[in-house]
Design an enzyme around this catalytic site. Sequence first.
Site, PDB file in Angstrom:
ATOM      1  N   GLU A  43     -52.680 -29.542 -27.605  1.00  0.00           N
ATOM      2  CA  GLU A  43     -52.990 -29.733 -26.110  1.00  0.00           C
ATOM      3  C   GLU A  43     -53.594 -31.213 -26.212  1.00  0.00           C
ATOM      4  O   GLU A  43     -54.510 -31.672 -26.923  1.00  0.00           O
ATOM      5  CB  GLU A  43     -54.278 -28.816 -25.702  1.00  0.00           C
ATOM      6  N   LYS A 113     -50.818 -25.879 -17.032  1.00  0.00           N
ATOM      7  CA  LYS A 113     -52.026 -24.755 -17.411  1.00  0.00           C
ATOM      8  C   LYS A 113     -52.224 -24.061 -16.118  1.00  0.00           C
ATOM      9  O   LYS A 113     -52.869 -24.542 -15.277  1.00  0.00           O
ATOM     10  CB  LYS A 113     -53.102 -25.565 -17.845  1.00  0.00           C
ATOM     11  N   CYS A 154     -53.841 -23.232 -24.026  1.00  0.00           N
ATOM     12  CA  CYS A 154     -55.059 -22.798 -24.663  1.00  0.00           C
ATOM     13  C   CYS A 154     -55.701 -21.744 -23.733  1.00  0.00           C
ATOM     14  O   CYS A 154     -55.490 -20.688 -24.037  1.00  0.00           O
ATOM     15  CB  CYS A 154     -55.859 -24.197 -24.400  1.00  0.00           C
TER      16      CYS A 154
END
Length: 275
Positions: A43, A113, A154
């Site tokens: 990331e 994300k 994540c």
Amino acid sequence: MPKIKTAILQTHVYKDKIRNITQTAEHLAAPELASIDLAVLPEMFCCPYENKCFPEYAEAEGGDTWEKCSRLAAEHKIYLVAGSMPERDEEGHIYNTSYVFDRTGKQIGKHRKMHLFDINVKGGQYFKESDTLTPGNQVTVFDTEFGKMGLCICYDLRFPELARLMVDKGAQVIIVPAAFNMTTGPLHWELMFRQRAVDNQVYTIGAAPARDMNAGYHSWGHSIVTDPWGKVLMEMDEKPDIKVVKLDLDEVSRVREELPLLKHRRKDLYTLSQI
Ligand SMILES: NC(=O)CCC(=O)C(=O)O
């Protein structure tokens, strides 16, 4: 089914964006990675994980960093999950975005994300991605010659519905560029990757930046691969490292046959649907 030789790169993130790309190019050119099929970067592999850096480092899709990643995939004839980077759209919104390139350098996947990392643990980690970032709204699965793979970033992995939606769309591997922290990492990181693997009978792959105690955010590191039984096949420590792991998608079919969790769902009693 041939095994997927997968390289996980746990790299240092420099303030110098170009240096981050250069080190990635150097790693991918190393003889040990000569015959890999897939590489996964961390990331924000090219931008310090700090709100003040996201707008400064952001580029449009097709920008310089995107271009270099596409060229690396084509040069090495690999699938490249280009970790994530800040992406700026035409309206000026900034996203935490992961691009995927195929062996010709063509973009075959893109995930913004979806769950922004806004947490405030007393005496521990505080972060508020929503200060600068806008959430994405797409479930992401991409096709490869081996089968379908899901992609999230994540904090997205904490949401079991998202993983299950990827699996319902055919994912046999869930790839997660990630950067857990020193508060949640020790207890939740490995658990989370094993948990999603066991629930969904998939391989899970987490690629994190190496820890830098001089950086504004301290990454837990510990890049990881788990198999569809939930067994940890590889886990790094906090230092820069690169590991190659072979994924066997026949193992996904075997586990799903022997322990038919996905078939045993009571879809007559409950459903999961995407709005
Ligand atoms: N970059 C992130 O989304 C961090 C997520 C995290 O550390 C967590 O505990 O979740």
